[in-house]
Design a protein around this motif. Structure first.
Motif, PDB file in Angstrom:
ATOM      1  N   PRO A 252       0.796  -1.241   0.000  1.00 32.76           N
ATOM      2  CA  PRO A 252       0.000   0.000   0.000  1.00 32.76           C
ATOM      3  C   PRO A 252       0.828   1.291   0.000  1.00 32.76           C
ATOM      4  CG  PRO A 252      -0.926  -1.585   1.547  1.00 32.76           C
ATOM      5  CD  PRO A 252       0.404  -2.129   1.112  1.00 32.76           C
ATOM      6  N   ILE A 253       2.078   1.220   0.426  1.00 36.58           N
ATOM      7  CA  ILE A 253       2.851   2.461   0.490  1.00 36.58           C
ATOM      8  C   ILE A 253       4.020   2.497  -0.500  1.00 36.58           C
ATOM      9  CG2 ILE A 253       2.243   2.879   2.897  1.00 36.58           C
ATOM     10  CD1 ILE A 253       4.994   1.932   3.698  1.00 36.58           C
ATOM     11  N   VAL A 254       4.253   1.401  -1.209  1.00 42.14           N
ATOM     12  CA  VAL A 254       5.343   1.393  -2.191  1.00 42.14           C
ATOM     13  C   VAL A 254       4.871   2.061  -3.474  1.00 42.14           C
ATOM     14  CG1 VAL A 254       6.725  -0.091  -3.678  1.00 42.14           C
ATOM     15  CG2 VAL A 254       6.564  -0.582  -1.245  1.00 42.14           C
ATOM     16  N   GLU A 255       5.662   2.992  -3.972  1.00 41.85           N
ATOM     17  CA  GLU A 255       5.245   3.830  -5.089  1.00 41.85           C
ATOM     18  C   GLU A 255       5.737   3.325  -6.445  1.00 41.85           C
ATOM     19  OE1 GLU A 255       6.898   7.522  -3.884  1.00 41.85           O
ATOM     20  OE2 GLU A 255       5.485   7.784  -2.211  1.00 41.85           O
ATOM     21  N   ASP A 256       6.863   2.593  -6.461  1.00 40.36           N
ATOM     22  CA  ASP A 256       7.468   2.205  -7.744  1.00 40.36           C
ATOM     23  C   ASP A 256       8.453   1.073  -7.456  1.00 40.36           C
ATOM     24  OD1 ASP A 256       8.249   2.154 -10.403  1.00 40.36           O
ATOM     25  OD2 ASP A 256       8.508   4.317 -10.551  1.00 40.36           O
ATOM     26  N   ASP A 257       9.441   0.889  -8.340  1.00 46.09           N
ATOM     27  CA  ASP A 257      10.484  -0.084  -8.063  1.00 46.09           C
ATOM     28  C   ASP A 257      11.151   0.251  -6.733  1.00 46.09           C
ATOM     29  OD1 ASP A 257       9.790  -0.691 -10.670  1.00 46.09           O
ATOM     30  OD2 ASP A 257      11.843  -1.077 -11.296  1.00 46.09           O
ATOM     31  N   PHE A 258      11.617  -0.773  -6.042  1.00 50.84           N
ATOM     32  CA  PHE A 258      12.186  -0.542  -4.715  1.00 50.84           C
ATOM     33  C   PHE A 258      13.365  -1.471  -4.471  1.00 50.84           C
ATOM     34  CE2 PHE A 258       8.855  -3.735  -4.218  1.00 50.84           C
ATOM     35  CZ  PHE A 258       9.435  -4.692  -3.399  1.00 50.84           C
ATOM     36  N   LEU A 259      14.149  -1.093  -3.485  1.00 51.98           N
ATOM     37  CA  LEU A 259      15.292  -1.879  -3.034  1.00 51.98           C
ATOM     38  C   LEU A 259      14.906  -2.583  -1.744  1.00 51.98           C
ATOM     39  CD1 LEU A 259      18.376  -2.418  -3.572  1.00 51.98           C
ATOM     40  CD2 LEU A 259      18.830  -0.421  -2.127  1.00 51.98           C
TER      41      LEU A 259
ATOM     42  N   VAL B   4      23.299  -2.912  -7.986  1.00 57.61           N
ATOM     43  CA  VAL B   4      22.035  -3.653  -8.085  1.00 57.61           C
ATOM     44  C   VAL B   4      20.959  -2.756  -8.679  1.00 57.61           C
ATOM     45  CG1 VAL B   4      20.212  -4.804  -6.768  1.00 57.61           C
ATOM     46  CG2 VAL B   4      22.612  -5.194  -6.173  1.00 57.61           C
ATOM     47  N   ILE B   5      20.874  -1.540  -8.182  1.00 54.79           N
ATOM     48  CA  ILE B   5      19.868  -0.600  -8.687  1.00 54.79           C
ATOM     49  C   ILE B   5      20.156  -0.228 -10.133  1.00 54.79           C
ATOM     50  CG2 ILE B   5      18.925   1.717  -8.431  1.00 54.79           C
ATOM     51  CD1 ILE B   5      19.342   1.461  -5.463  1.00 54.79           C
ATOM     52  N   GLU B   6      21.404   0.042 -10.426  1.00 55.11           N
ATOM     53  CA  GLU B   6      21.770   0.432 -11.791  1.00 55.11           C
ATOM     54  C   GLU B   6      21.439  -0.674 -12.788  1.00 55.11           C
ATOM     55  OE1 GLU B   6      25.487   3.440 -10.682  1.00 55.11           O
ATOM     56  OE2 GLU B   6      25.879   1.359 -11.277  1.00 55.11           O
ATOM     57  N   THR B   7      21.782  -1.904 -12.439  1.00 54.32           N
ATOM     58  CA  THR B   7      21.488  -3.037 -13.318  1.00 54.32           C
ATOM     59  C   THR B   7      19.980  -3.213 -13.483  1.00 54.32           C
ATOM     60  OG1 THR B   7      23.524  -4.164 -12.654  1.00 54.32           O
ATOM     61  CG2 THR B   7      21.784  -5.533 -13.614  1.00 54.32           C
ATOM     62  N   HIS B   8      19.271  -3.098 -12.380  1.00 52.87           N
ATOM     63  CA  HIS B   8      17.816  -3.245 -12.387  1.00 52.87           C
ATOM     64  C   HIS B   8      17.175  -2.241 -13.341  1.00 52.87           C
ATOM     65  CE1 HIS B   8      14.001  -4.510 -10.577  1.00 52.87           C
ATOM     66  NE2 HIS B   8      13.663  -3.235 -10.545  1.00 52.87           N
ATOM     67  N   SER B   9      17.625  -1.005 -13.259  1.00 56.06           N
ATOM     68  CA  SER B   9      17.062   0.060 -14.093  1.00 56.06           C
ATOM     69  C   SER B   9      17.469  -0.090 -15.555  1.00 56.06           C
ATOM     70  CB  SER B   9      17.520   1.412 -13.555  1.00 56.06           C
ATOM     71  OG  SER B   9      17.069   2.469 -14.371  1.00 56.06           O
ATOM     72  N   GLU B  10      18.749  -0.343 -15.793  1.00 52.87           N
ATOM     73  CA  GLU B  10      19.252  -0.432 -17.169  1.00 52.87           C
ATOM     74  C   GLU B  10      18.607  -1.570 -17.943  1.00 52.87           C
ATOM     75  OE1 GLU B  10      23.405  -0.817 -16.605  1.00 52.87           O
ATOM     76  OE2 GLU B  10      23.707   1.280 -15.993  1.00 52.87           O
TER      77      GLU B  10
ATOM     78  N   THR C 194      21.725 -13.010  -1.190  1.00 49.46           N
ATOM     79  CA  THR C 194      22.356 -12.314  -0.056  1.00 49.46           C
ATOM     80  C   THR C 194      21.370 -11.563   0.815  1.00 49.46           C
ATOM     81  OG1 THR C 194      22.712 -10.324  -1.366  1.00 49.46           O
ATOM     82  CG2 THR C 194      24.483 -11.974  -1.388  1.00 49.46           C
ATOM     83  N   GLY C 195      20.101 -11.593   0.460  1.00 49.41           N
ATOM     84  CA  GLY C 195      19.130 -10.791   1.193  1.00 49.41           C
ATOM     85  C   GLY C 195      19.000  -9.387   0.655  1.00 49.41           C
ATOM     86  N   CYS C 196      19.676  -9.098  -0.464  1.00 50.04           N
ATOM     87  CA  CYS C 196      19.601  -7.792  -1.110  1.00 50.04           C
ATOM     88  C   CYS C 196      18.983  -7.971  -2.495  1.00 50.04           C
ATOM     89  CB  CYS C 196      20.986  -7.158  -1.212  1.00 50.04           C
ATOM     90  SG  CYS C 196      20.992  -5.519  -2.000  1.00 50.04           S
ATOM     91  N   PHE C 197      17.903  -7.225  -2.773  1.00 52.37           N
ATOM     92  CA  PHE C 197      17.166  -7.351  -4.025  1.00 52.37           C
ATOM     93  C   PHE C 197      16.681  -5.975  -4.481  1.00 52.37           C
ATOM     94  CE2 PHE C 197      16.237 -10.822  -1.105  1.00 52.37           C
ATOM     95  CZ  PHE C 197      16.478 -11.974  -1.834  1.00 52.37           C
ATOM     96  N   ALA C 198      16.437  -5.844  -5.764  1.00 49.50           N
ATOM     97  CA  ALA C 198      15.619  -4.748  -6.297  1.00 49.50           C
ATOM     98  C   ALA C 198      14.427  -5.396  -6.995  1.00 49.50           C
ATOM     99  CB  ALA C 198      16.406  -3.883  -7.265  1.00 49.50           C
ATOM    100  N   PHE C 199      13.252  -4.807  -6.814  1.00 41.69           N
ATOM    101  CA  PHE C 199      12.030  -5.375  -7.384  1.00 41.69           C
ATOM    102  C   PHE C 199      11.207  -4.304  -8.087  1.00 41.69           C
ATOM    103  CE2 PHE C 199      12.480  -8.459  -3.749  1.00 41.69           C
ATOM    104  CZ  PHE C 199      12.620  -9.608  -4.510  1.00 41.69           C
ATOM    105  N   SER C 200      10.481  -4.723  -9.114  1.00 38.57           N
ATOM    106  CA  SER C 200       9.409  -3.907  -9.663  1.00 38.57           C
ATOM    107  C   SER C 200       8.129  -4.244  -8.902  1.00 38.57           C
ATOM    108  CB  SER C 200       9.228  -4.198 -11.154  1.00 38.57           C
ATOM    109  OG  SER C 200       8.473  -5.386 -11.350  1.00 38.57           O
ATOM    110  N   PRO C 201       7.088  -3.433  -9.031  1.00 36.80           N
ATOM    111  CA  PRO C 201       5.833  -3.739  -8.331  1.00 36.80           C
ATOM    112  C   PRO C 201       5.189  -5.062  -8.736  1.00 36.80           C
ATOM    113  CG  PRO C 201       5.890  -1.418  -8.943  1.00 36.80           C
ATOM    114  CD  PRO C 201       7.070  -2.078  -9.620  1.00 36.80           C
ATOM    115  N   ARG C 202       5.674  -5.681  -9.815  1.00 36.74           N
ATOM    116  CA  ARG C 202       5.126  -6.987 -10.203  1.00 36.74           C
ATOM    117  C   ARG C 202       5.344  -8.038  -9.115  1.00 36.74           C
ATOM    118  NH1 ARG C 202       6.506  -9.389 -15.939  1.00 36.74           N
ATOM    119  NH2 ARG C 202       4.963 -10.883 -15.161  1.00 36.74           N
TER     120      ARG C 202
END
Length: 239
Positions: free
Chosen positions: A92-99, A114-120, A167-175
């Protein structure tokens, strides 16, 4: 970018230290574990979204609504129903892709990559992964590779298909939220994040990986605390 930090766990293997406060507040080198998570996310985070459960009011009391200039929002996970459930409660509070970085990690590494790869690559999930021993591979999420391509993630396998571990570190899209809603609980009664990532993979989602350039310690036991403190001490000595 918003940064989600699941920190609802009790940390039963750290008892009695966690009898009166949550795992996220266990001290490592004189500082609460959660502060190291915030520090790792700081270069990327516009807001910390902390998922709390066991004695979550103690976390709120300790950190309040801001950490070093970055706002903190708290989301409740009333019962332990798995990491995917924790992430799903932030929808409910996430606006877009997130880390995301799990709240029991001391991590020094290439989070920005991670963020750069996710976006590119316009990914739906980007995983920071590391090569570990077979013993450690049996204790977490391990990548399954077929013909050089990611086929899925196996949670706590008796016979790990690879030694590449999340590793417990991810970037996700709202999907990811739709994937979480679609999966079934495991035999333990918990909703596992690897299952949600696997659902994305099976339904046309783009999954990327980035190899860890640095180090991390997943803090579950007193031995892990000592190991993290040795790594941090080495940083201080080198600095």
């Amino acid at each position: 970018m918003q940064a989600i930090v699941p920190a609802a766990g009790r940390g039963s293997r750290l008892r009695p230290a966690t009898d009166d406060h949550p795992k996220a507040l266990v001290e490592v080198a004189g500082r609460p574990l959660l502060s190291y998570v915030f520090d790792s996310l700081a270069p990327c985070a516009s807001e910390y979204v902390v998922v709390v459960g066991y004695l979550g009011d103690r976390i709120h009391e300790r950190f309040g609504s801001v950490y070093e200039g970055t706002p903190i929002t708290y989301v409740e996970q009333p019962s332990r129903e798995g990491l995917a459930d924790a992430v799903g409660r932030t929808e409910p509070i996430v606006e877009d892709d997130f880390l995301q970085l799990n709240g029991d990690n001391v991590l020094r590494g290439n989070v920005v990559e991670v963020i750069e790869t996710h976006s590119e690559r316009n990914a739906d999930a980007t995983l920071l992964v590391e090569r570990v021993s077979r013993e450690r591979a049996r204790r977490g999420g391990v990548l399954s590779i077929e013909d050089g391509t990611l086929a899925g993630i196996v949670e706590k396998p008796d016979d790990p298909p690879t030694r590449l571990s999340t590793t417990g570190c991810f970037a996700f899209s709202p999907r990811i939220f739709g994937a979480i809603e679609a999966i079934e609980p495991s035999e333990r009664g918990e909703y596992d994040l690897p299952d949600a990532i696997g659902y994305l993979l099976d339904h046309g989602g783009r999954i990327e990986t980035v190899r860890l350039d640095g180090w991390r310690v997943n803090v579950n036991t007193e031995t892990d605390i000592a190991r993290a403190e040795r790594r941090l001490s080495g940083e201080s000595t080198n600095g």
